[in-house]
Design an enzyme around this catalytic site. Sequence first.
Site, PDB file in Angstrom:
ATOM      1  N   SER A  67       0.764  -1.131  -0.021  1.00  0.00           N
ATOM      2  CA  SER A  67       0.161  -0.106   0.044  1.00  0.00           C
ATOM      3  C   SER A  67       0.964   1.194  -0.128  1.00  0.00           C
ATOM      4  CB  SER A  67      -0.981   0.045   1.278  1.00  0.00           C
ATOM      5  OG  SER A  67      -2.125  -0.841   0.926  1.00  0.00           O
ATOM      6  N   LYS A 113       0.315   3.559  -2.891  1.00  0.00           N
ATOM      7  CA  LYS A 113      -0.821   4.407  -2.882  1.00  0.00           C
ATOM      8  C   LYS A 113      -0.168   5.874  -2.508  1.00  0.00           C
ATOM      9  CE  LYS A 113      -4.607   1.385  -0.994  1.00  0.00           C
ATOM     10  NZ  LYS A 113      -3.920   0.088  -0.853  1.00  0.00           N
ATOM     11  N   SER A 136      -7.256   3.106   3.543  1.00  0.00           N
ATOM     12  CA  SER A 136      -6.311   2.271   2.779  1.00  0.00           C
ATOM     13  C   SER A 136      -7.133   1.514   1.745  1.00  0.00           C
ATOM     14  CB  SER A 136      -5.334   1.452   3.327  1.00  0.00           C
ATOM     15  OG  SER A 136      -4.241   1.162   2.641  1.00  0.00           O
TER      16      SER A 136
END
Length: 385
Positions: free
Chosen positions: A63, A66, A124
Site C-alpha cells: 500500500s 498508494k 487504505s
Amino acid sequence: MKLVALRATAVAASALLATSLLAAGAARADTIDTTATEAYVLDYETGAVLLDKNAETRIQPASLSKLMTVYLLFEALKKGEVKLDDTFPVSKEAWALNEGSTMFVGIGDRIRVEDLIRGIVVQSGNDACLVVAEGLAGTEQAFVEKMNAKAKELGLNDSQFDNPHGLEDEKQLMTAHDVAWLAHHLIADFPEYYHYFSEKEFVFNGIKQGNRNPLLYKDPTVDGLKTGHLSISGYSVAVSAKRDGRRVIVVLIGTHSMQERSDESAKVLDWAYREFDNYTVAKAGSVLADAPVWLGQEATVPLAVGKDLLVTLPRAAHDKLTAKAVFEGPIPAPIAAGQEVGKVVISAPGMTDMEVPLVAGKEVPKLGFFGRMIAALKHFAGVGA
C-alpha cells in the site's frame, strides 16, 4: 565552527559547484540496528540521509504504492483539473475489488473526491484507488502510465507501477529510498492537502475505520504517512514527524508483524532525533571570506552564501565542524552580485564532506582602459622586482 579560506588555483570552475547541500552525503552518528530488511531515514529540510539499509533493493511496496496515487490526485486538485466536491463514478471493477483493505464503495455510486482521499489515506481502500484511477485517466492502465511517468519526473528511478493500489504484483516495485523521496515530494508539493494523512478515522457508508498508521495514536509529533503489508515483502511503513520545527521521514520495509512495525518505527524515529540535529552554519548573505579581484574597481570581493546554510550533523560532531571557503583567485572583473565564484566545503568527524556554492556579495565593475593599463604595469613591475 572553524572557518578557513583557500585559493584553489588548480580547481576547475565546473568542479566547484559539483555538489549541492541537498545532494550531499549522509551525516553519520552511532548507527542503529533495525529488524526491517530495508530502511531509509531522511532529514526533510537538508536532505541528509541518516540511515540507509538496503535502501536500493526493489521490493513490492504494497500500500505504499498508494502514495503515488494520492500524489497524482493532489496534483490534479492543485492544477484545478478537479475539485474536492467533484464526484467520480464507481465502476463494476472498482466495486468488485474487495481484496484486502476497502472503502466499501457501492456499484454505480458517485463518490466525492475528498471522500476518496480519506478512503485511500485513512482506510487504505484498494477500491478507492481504482475509482480515482478511472476518474482521472479513464482506465486503470492509462493511470498506471501516468504513475510511471511521474516517477521518472520526480527522479524515482527504481520505481515501477502496474496498478494504483499495491496489491501483489511482480511488476510493481519500489525501493525504500524512492518511497522516502515520494513522501518528501508529497509534503513539499502539497502542504495544503498533507493534513489528510494525520486524520485518525473516517466514516463512509456507515462504516468507521481507523488510520492504520500506529504512531498517529501514540506520538503527537507524527502526522503521516502510510502503512503497507504483503506476505512477500512483510509489514512496511512510511512515517513522518515534526519535532521542534525539524521534520524527519522514516521508511521501514520487511518487519514481521504490525507490532514490530510499530515498535521499530518508533525506535528509529526517536534515534533520528536523539542522535542528529540541524545546525545553521551561515545565514544567507553572510560574508565567509574576501577574494582578490583582477582588474576590478575594487581590490577584493566578499564571498557569501546565497541562502541559509543548514546542515544535519551528529550531535557529537557539532563542536568539531569546519567550513572551508575555496575559490580560484584572483577573480577576474567584472563580477556580478550573486555570481557563483567558489564553494564552501563543510567537514565534521563521521560525515561525508558537503559542498555548497559561494557567491559574490556585491558587484565589482571592471576597470576602464587606463586603469587596466596601470594595474598591468604595477603587476609586471611587481613580478620583475
